[in-house]
Scaffold this active site. Structure first.
Site, PDB file in Angstrom:
ATOM      1  N   ASN A 156       4.741   3.659   5.334  1.00 35.83           N
ATOM      2  CA  ASN A 156       3.477   2.935   5.500  1.00 35.83           C
ATOM      3  C   ASN A 156       3.663   1.996   6.682  1.00 35.83           C
ATOM      4  O   ASN A 156       4.337   0.979   6.564  1.00 35.83           O
ATOM      5  CB  ASN A 156       3.178   2.154   4.208  1.00 35.83           C
ATOM      6  CG  ASN A 156       2.007   1.210   4.369  1.00 35.83           C
ATOM      7  OD1 ASN A 156       1.242   1.305   5.329  1.00 35.83           O
ATOM      8  ND2 ASN A 156       1.851   0.292   3.425  1.00 35.83           N
ATOM      9  N   LYS A 214       1.559   0.167   8.101  1.00 36.85           N
ATOM     10  CA  LYS A 214       0.698  -1.025   8.049  1.00 36.85           C
ATOM     11  C   LYS A 214       0.036  -1.254   9.425  1.00 36.85           C
ATOM     12  O   LYS A 214      -0.274  -0.289  10.103  1.00 36.85           O
ATOM     13  CB  LYS A 214       1.494  -2.249   7.590  1.00 36.85           C
ATOM     14  CG  LYS A 214       2.291  -1.972   6.318  1.00 36.85           C
ATOM     15  CD  LYS A 214       2.819  -3.217   5.700  1.00 36.85           C
ATOM     16  CE  LYS A 214       3.685  -2.843   4.511  1.00 36.85           C
ATOM     17  NZ  LYS A 214       3.999  -3.969   3.664  1.00 36.85           N
ATOM     18  N   HIS A 268      -3.160  -0.549  -2.245  1.00 38.00           N
ATOM     19  CA  HIS A 268      -1.978  -1.325  -1.842  1.00 38.00           C
ATOM     20  C   HIS A 268      -2.244  -2.805  -2.127  1.00 38.00           C
ATOM     21  O   HIS A 268      -3.368  -3.281  -1.942  1.00 38.00           O
ATOM     22  CB  HIS A 268      -1.688  -1.101  -0.357  1.00 38.00           C
ATOM     23  CG  HIS A 268      -0.356  -1.633   0.060  1.00 38.00           C
ATOM     24  ND1 HIS A 268      -0.128  -2.967   0.260  1.00 38.00           N
ATOM     25  CD2 HIS A 268       0.826  -1.003   0.283  1.00 38.00           C
ATOM     26  CE1 HIS A 268       1.148  -3.147   0.592  1.00 38.00           C
ATOM     27  NE2 HIS A 268       1.742  -1.963   0.616  1.00 38.00           N
ATOM     28  N   GLU A 277      -1.640  -5.373  -0.515  1.00 33.99           N
ATOM     29  CA  GLU A 277      -2.162  -6.148   0.619  1.00 33.99           C
ATOM     30  C   GLU A 277      -3.671  -5.957   0.752  1.00 33.99           C
ATOM     31  O   GLU A 277      -4.396  -6.864   1.157  1.00 33.99           O
ATOM     32  CB  GLU A 277      -1.424  -5.751   1.909  1.00 33.99           C
ATOM     33  CG  GLU A 277      -0.019  -6.339   1.903  1.00 33.99           C
ATOM     34  CD  GLU A 277       0.991  -5.592   2.742  1.00 33.99           C
ATOM     35  OE1 GLU A 277       0.598  -4.743   3.561  1.00 33.99           O
ATOM     36  OE2 GLU A 277       2.190  -5.862   2.565  1.00 33.99           O
ATOM     37  N   GLU A 315       4.831  -0.681  -6.796  1.00 33.46           N
ATOM     38  CA  GLU A 315       5.322  -1.629  -5.789  1.00 33.46           C
ATOM     39  C   GLU A 315       5.153  -3.053  -6.312  1.00 33.46           C
ATOM     40  O   GLU A 315       4.058  -3.636  -6.174  1.00 33.46           O
ATOM     41  CB  GLU A 315       4.526  -1.488  -4.492  1.00 33.46           C
ATOM     42  CG  GLU A 315       4.572  -0.113  -3.878  1.00 33.46           C
ATOM     43  CD  GLU A 315       4.257  -0.169  -2.389  1.00 33.46           C
ATOM     44  OE1 GLU A 315       5.095   0.266  -1.610  1.00 33.46           O
ATOM     45  OE2 GLU A 315       3.182  -0.687  -2.022  1.00 33.46           O
ATOM     46  N   GLY A 367       8.336  -6.422   1.434  1.00 32.49           N
ATOM     47  CA  GLY A 367       8.617  -7.148   2.670  1.00 32.49           C
ATOM     48  C   GLY A 367       9.476  -8.379   2.499  1.00 32.49           C
ATOM     49  O   GLY A 367       9.592  -9.196   3.411  1.00 32.49           O
ATOM     50  N   SER A 384      10.876  -3.195  -0.294  1.00 32.62           N
ATOM     51  CA  SER A 384      12.153  -3.458   0.383  1.00 32.62           C
ATOM     52  C   SER A 384      13.175  -2.338   0.194  1.00 32.62           C
ATOM     53  O   SER A 384      14.369  -2.607   0.039  1.00 32.62           O
ATOM     54  CB  SER A 384      12.734  -4.808  -0.063  1.00 32.62           C
ATOM     55  OG  SER A 384      11.861  -5.853   0.324  1.00 32.62           O
TER      56      SER A 384
HETATM   57  C1  PEP Z   1       4.861  -1.463   1.307  1.00 34.14           C
HETATM   58  O1  PEP Z   1       4.173  -2.375   1.715  1.00 34.14           O
HETATM   59  O2  PEP Z   1       4.338  -0.403   0.924  1.00 34.14           O
HETATM   60  C2  PEP Z   1       6.302  -1.665   1.278  1.00 34.14           C
HETATM   61  C3  PEP Z   1       6.988  -1.040   0.373  1.00 34.14           C
HETATM   62  O3  PEP Z   1       6.829  -2.538   2.224  1.00 34.14           O
HETATM   63  P1  PEP Z   1       8.386  -2.884   2.456  1.00 34.14           P
HETATM   64  O4  PEP Z   1       9.154  -1.603   2.363  1.00 34.14           O
HETATM   65  O5  PEP Z   1       8.424  -3.502   3.795  1.00 34.14           O
HETATM   66  O6  PEP Z   1       8.765  -3.818   1.348  1.00 34.14           O
END
Ligand code: PEP
Length: 252
Positions: free
Chosen positions: A10, A12, A93, A95, A164, A170, A210
């Site tokens: 992803n 973003k 998601h 976000e 998630e 992040g 992460s």
């Molecule tokens: C995400 O936002 O889908 C995600 C998993 O981000 P990160 O791997 O940076 O934690």
């Protein structure tokens, strides 16, 4: 762990055309590692360009509108991203839920629009740190997911779920293997309840938060973890494909 793990990047709001070389590098590495299914979801502006550059990996979108067309300035429909070359869309998601106040019912409506346009779905769910601290993570995630899922034919082929935890995205903090396994088992139970034994067992459940090359193997080896949704580490072919390699090793 699925026989063929599914590793999705992803991107973003990252990437201009300069990132196309990274997409090509990911694609070349995916061609050498067929034991893993690899996909990327770049920003809308790069979907068509990435689609044209790659042969092996699927390209997806990070959102779509509920409507097929109309007076929605700045929005993009599912049919538009499909026309640009997207095969799937990431919906729900955290976000988008946080920054755009997307409710479960909006996520479900978007999912219906995406299915109608022929896109497959990655539906995200996950709890905040506060909810986990209160001991309510599992009940929250199951309720969120149940309310976000559309009615769907062939769910095993068209639906992927991504767990998630918001506090892991992040931040460099991953959930413990025990917590991931426990949540994925609960999600599996819900999918079996909703779609039946066979389809429920076949729907892929990804972990996100992460994931990096050095923690991927342990996470990907857990029961009911069929792959990863990767944010930051998907922006470089080296780290993203390091995760894909670790997932392939975990599946061996
Ligand atoms: C995400 O936002 O889908 C995600 C998993 O981000 P990160 O791997 O940076 O934690």
């Amino acid at each position: 762990m699925a026989e063929r793990p599914y590793i999705v990047g992803n991107w973003k709001m990252h990437g201009t055309r300069a990132m196309l070389s990274e997409a090509r590098a990911i694609d070349r590495a995916a061609q050498r590692n067929m034991r893993v299914e690899v996909a990327v979801a770049p920003p809308f502006t790069l979907i068509h360009a990435v689609h044209r550059e790659v042969e092996q990996i699927a390209v997806g979108a990070q959102d779509c509108h509920t409507a097929t067309e109309g007076a929605h300035t700045g929005d993009i429909s599912a049919a538009m991203v499909a026309d640009a070359g997207a095969k799937f869309v990431i919906l729900g998601h955290s976000e988008r839920r946080e920054n755009h106040a997307e409710s479960n019912s909006v996520v479900r409506e978007k999912a219906e629009a995406a299915l109608e346009a022929g896109l497959n779905l990655i539906i995200c769910c996950g709890e905040s740190a506060e909810t986990r601290d209160k001991g309510k993570a599992e009940s929250f995630v199951l309720q969120q997911l149940r309310a976000s899922l559309p009615e769907i034919e062939n769910p095993a082929e068209r639906l992927t779920v991504a767990y998630e935890p918001i506090w892991a995205i992040g931040t460099g903090n991953t959930a413990t293997p025990d917590d991931v396994a426990a949540m994925h088992a609960k999600i599996r139970g819900l999918l079996v309840e909703l779609f039946g034994e066979e389809a429920g067992a076949a729907i892929r459940i990804l972990y996100g938060g992460s994931v990096k090359p050095d923690n991927a193997r342990e996470l990907m080896a857990l029961p009911d973890v069929d792959g990863a949704l990767v944010g930051g580490a998907s922006l470089s072919a080296d780290s993203f494909m390091g995760i894909a390699l670790a997932a392939a090793e975990a599946a061996d």
